[in-house]
Scaffold this motif. Sequence first.
Motif, PDB file in Angstrom:
ATOM      1  N   GLN A  88       0.946  -1.112   0.081  1.00 16.76           N
ATOM      2  CA  GLN A  88      -0.009   0.139  -0.526  1.00 16.76           C
ATOM      3  C   GLN A  88       0.735   1.294  -0.318  1.00 16.76           C
ATOM      4  O   GLN A  88       0.408   2.499  -0.094  1.00 16.76           O
ATOM      5  CB  GLN A  88      -1.080   0.151   1.504  1.00 16.76           C
ATOM      6  CG  GLN A  88      -1.914  -0.637   0.994  1.00 16.76           C
ATOM      7  CD  GLN A  88      -1.627  -2.126   1.937  1.00 16.76           C
ATOM      8  OE1 GLN A  88      -0.335  -2.595   1.867  1.00 16.76           O
ATOM      9  NE2 GLN A  88      -2.564  -3.386   2.209  1.00 16.76           N
ATOM     10  N   GLY A  89       1.807   1.419   0.896  1.00  8.82           N
ATOM     11  CA  GLY A  89       2.980   2.729   0.125  1.00  8.82           C
ATOM     12  C   GLY A  89       2.907   2.244  -0.547  1.00  8.82           C
ATOM     13  O   GLY A  89       3.098   3.834  -1.268  1.00  8.82           O
ATOM     14  N   ARG A  90       3.973   1.687  -1.699  1.00 10.48           N
ATOM     15  CA  ARG A  90       4.109   1.919  -3.125  1.00 10.48           C
ATOM     16  C   ARG A  90       3.053   2.931  -3.887  1.00 10.48           C
ATOM     17  O   ARG A  90       3.312   3.640  -4.802  1.00 10.48           O
ATOM     18  CB  ARG A  90       4.879   0.502  -3.955  1.00 10.48           C
ATOM     19  CG  ARG A  90       4.661   0.556  -5.465  1.00 10.48           C
ATOM     20  CD  ARG A  90       5.600   1.997  -5.906  1.00 10.48           C
ATOM     21  NE  ARG A  90       6.701   2.394  -5.006  1.00 10.48           N
ATOM     22  CZ  ARG A  90       7.780   3.457  -4.656  1.00 10.48           C
ATOM     23  NH1 ARG A  90       6.846   4.339  -5.682  1.00 10.48           N
ATOM     24  NH2 ARG A  90       8.724   2.923  -3.756  1.00 10.48           N
ATOM     25  N   ALA A  91       1.621   2.012  -3.611  1.00 14.76           N
ATOM     26  CA  ALA A  91      -0.495   2.206  -4.179  1.00 14.76           C
ATOM     27  C   ALA A  91      -0.111   3.973  -3.857  1.00 14.76           C
ATOM     28  O   ALA A  91      -0.154   4.901  -4.722  1.00 14.76           O
ATOM     29  CB  ALA A  91      -0.885   1.362  -3.844  1.00 14.76           C
ATOM     30  N   LEU A  92       0.243   4.432  -2.531  1.00 13.80           N
ATOM     31  CA  LEU A  92       0.451   5.935  -2.218  1.00 13.80           C
ATOM     32  C   LEU A  92       1.223   6.454  -2.407  1.00 13.80           C
ATOM     33  O   LEU A  92       0.683   8.133  -3.138  1.00 13.80           O
ATOM     34  CB  LEU A  92      -0.162   5.737  -0.252  1.00 13.80           C
ATOM     35  CG  LEU A  92      -0.040   7.323  -0.345  1.00 13.80           C
ATOM     36  CD1 LEU A  92      -1.115   7.916  -0.227  1.00 13.80           C
ATOM     37  CD2 LEU A  92      -0.321   6.947   1.516  1.00 13.80           C
ATOM     38  N   VAL A  93       2.616   6.182  -2.670  1.00 14.40           N
ATOM     39  CA  VAL A  93       3.724   7.324  -3.055  1.00 14.40           C
ATOM     40  C   VAL A  93       3.103   7.539  -4.520  1.00 14.40           C
ATOM     41  O   VAL A  93       3.580   8.750  -5.739  1.00 14.40           O
ATOM     42  CB  VAL A  93       5.013   6.774  -2.430  1.00 14.40           C
ATOM     43  CG1 VAL A  93       5.781   7.184  -3.911  1.00 14.40           C
ATOM     44  CG2 VAL A  93       5.311   6.719  -1.076  1.00 14.40           C
ATOM     45  N   ASP A  94       3.143   6.339  -5.306  1.00 16.31           N
ATOM     46  CA  ASP A  94       3.151   6.345  -6.593  1.00 16.31           C
ATOM     47  C   ASP A  94       1.852   7.667  -7.082  1.00 16.31           C
ATOM     48  O   ASP A  94       1.783   8.296  -8.112  1.00 16.31           O
ATOM     49  CB  ASP A  94       2.130   5.270  -7.524  1.00 16.31           C
ATOM     50  CG  ASP A  94       3.583   4.397  -7.453  1.00 16.31           C
ATOM     51  OD1 ASP A  94       4.588   4.623  -7.398  1.00 16.31           O
ATOM     52  OD2 ASP A  94       3.778   3.289  -7.486  1.00 16.31           O
ATOM     53  N   ARG A  95       0.667   7.561  -6.201  1.00  7.78           N
ATOM     54  CA  ARG A  95      -0.291   8.414  -6.510  1.00  7.78           C
ATOM     55  C   ARG A  95       0.043   9.729  -6.443  1.00  7.78           C
ATOM     56  O   ARG A  95      -0.783  11.047  -6.705  1.00  7.78           O
ATOM     57  CB  ARG A  95      -1.356   8.083  -5.404  1.00  7.78           C
ATOM     58  CG  ARG A  95      -2.896   8.676  -6.140  1.00  7.78           C
ATOM     59  CD  ARG A  95      -3.596   8.218  -7.144  1.00  7.78           C
ATOM     60  NE  ARG A  95      -4.612   8.986  -7.212  1.00  7.78           N
ATOM     61  CZ  ARG A  95      -4.962   9.399  -8.494  1.00  7.78           C
ATOM     62  NH1 ARG A  95      -3.775  10.196  -9.167  1.00  7.78           N
ATOM     63  NH2 ARG A  95      -6.057  10.418  -8.640  1.00  7.78           N
ATOM     64  N   LEU A  96       0.760   9.844  -5.063  1.00 10.46           N
ATOM     65  CA  LEU A  96       1.073  11.064  -4.932  1.00 10.46           C
ATOM     66  C   LEU A  96       2.002  12.122  -5.819  1.00 10.46           C
ATOM     67  O   LEU A  96       1.865  13.045  -6.523  1.00 10.46           O
ATOM     68  CB  LEU A  96       1.893  11.347  -3.083  1.00 10.46           C
ATOM     69  CG  LEU A  96       1.032  10.489  -2.260  1.00 10.46           C
ATOM     70  CD1 LEU A  96       2.037  10.316  -1.333  1.00 10.46           C
ATOM     71  CD2 LEU A  96       0.179  11.961  -1.445  1.00 10.46           C
ATOM     72  N   THR A  97       2.768  10.853  -5.708  1.00 16.13           N
ATOM     73  CA  THR A  97       3.777  11.187  -7.658  1.00 16.13           C
ATOM     74  C   THR A  97       2.587  12.357  -8.729  1.00 16.13           C
ATOM     75  O   THR A  97       3.479  12.684  -9.233  1.00 16.13           O
ATOM     76  CB  THR A  97       5.141   9.797  -7.693  1.00 16.13           C
ATOM     77  OG1 THR A  97       5.564  10.045  -6.534  1.00 16.13           O
ATOM     78  CG2 THR A  97       5.585  10.911  -9.138  1.00 16.13           C
ATOM     79  N   GLU A  98       1.917  11.053  -9.142  1.00 16.60           N
ATOM     80  CA  GLU A  98       0.878  11.521 -10.293  1.00 16.60           C
ATOM     81  C   GLU A  98       0.368  12.677 -10.019  1.00 16.60           C
ATOM     82  O   GLU A  98       0.615  13.683 -10.471  1.00 16.60           O
ATOM     83  CB  GLU A  98      -0.274  10.142 -10.855  1.00 16.60           C
ATOM     84  CG  GLU A  98       0.475   9.048 -10.796  1.00 16.60           C
ATOM     85  CD  GLU A  98      -1.248   8.401 -10.403  1.00 16.60           C
ATOM     86  OE1 GLU A  98      -2.040   8.593 -10.875  1.00 16.60           O
ATOM     87  OE2 GLU A  98      -0.880   7.121 -11.386  1.00 16.60           O
ATOM     88  N   LEU A  99       0.174  13.187  -8.449  1.00 19.84           N
ATOM     89  CA  LEU A  99      -0.392  14.744  -8.525  1.00 19.84           C
ATOM     90  C   LEU A  99       0.463  16.110  -8.021  1.00 19.84           C
ATOM     91  O   LEU A  99      -0.195  16.771  -7.841  1.00 19.84           O
ATOM     92  CB  LEU A  99      -1.550  14.380  -6.961  1.00 19.84           C
ATOM     93  CG  LEU A  99      -3.106  13.791  -7.405  1.00 19.84           C
ATOM     94  CD1 LEU A  99      -3.899  13.661  -6.304  1.00 19.84           C
ATOM     95  CD2 LEU A  99      -3.700  14.046  -8.254  1.00 19.84           C
ATOM     96  N   ASP A 100       1.802  15.319  -7.571  1.00 17.52           N
ATOM     97  CA  ASP A 100       2.577  16.289  -7.474  1.00 17.52           C
ATOM     98  C   ASP A 100       3.076  17.026  -8.597  1.00 17.52           C
ATOM     99  O   ASP A 100       3.162  17.678  -9.856  1.00 17.52           O
ATOM    100  CB  ASP A 100       3.735  15.833  -7.007  1.00 17.52           C
ATOM    101  CG  ASP A 100       4.409  17.104  -5.900  1.00 17.52           C
ATOM    102  OD1 ASP A 100       4.211  17.595  -5.428  1.00 17.52           O
ATOM    103  OD2 ASP A 100       6.135  15.501  -6.108  1.00 17.52           O
TER     104      ASP A 100
END
Length: 100
Positions: A88-100
């Motif tokens: 779930q950490g990778r999923a969250l970091v990936d989503r944060l990166t998309e919105l950054d």
Amino acid sequence: MADLHLKQWTSAVENLTVGLSGFATSYRRDRAWYSACLAHAYAGAGEAEAALSTALSVIHDASEIGRPHAWRELHTVGGRLLRQGAPQGRALVDRLTELD
């Protein structure tokens, strides 16, 4: 919030959940901040799925109006989950990166 800083994860989850229930949905910035803190408490408690779900529920508000506090807190959650080895950490970091 004190429980969160003291790493009293279970009581932080309980108190933040109660506190959030009193916020009107129109308080987007505050809900994003406290929900990000709740996600952090879930992550600290080892509840990776609850942490991810909570984080994703406010990720847009954190990005749009919750910077820097809620946004930074979500990054902290992602990092904690990654250190725990939770996918779930990778999923969250990936989503944060998309919105950054």
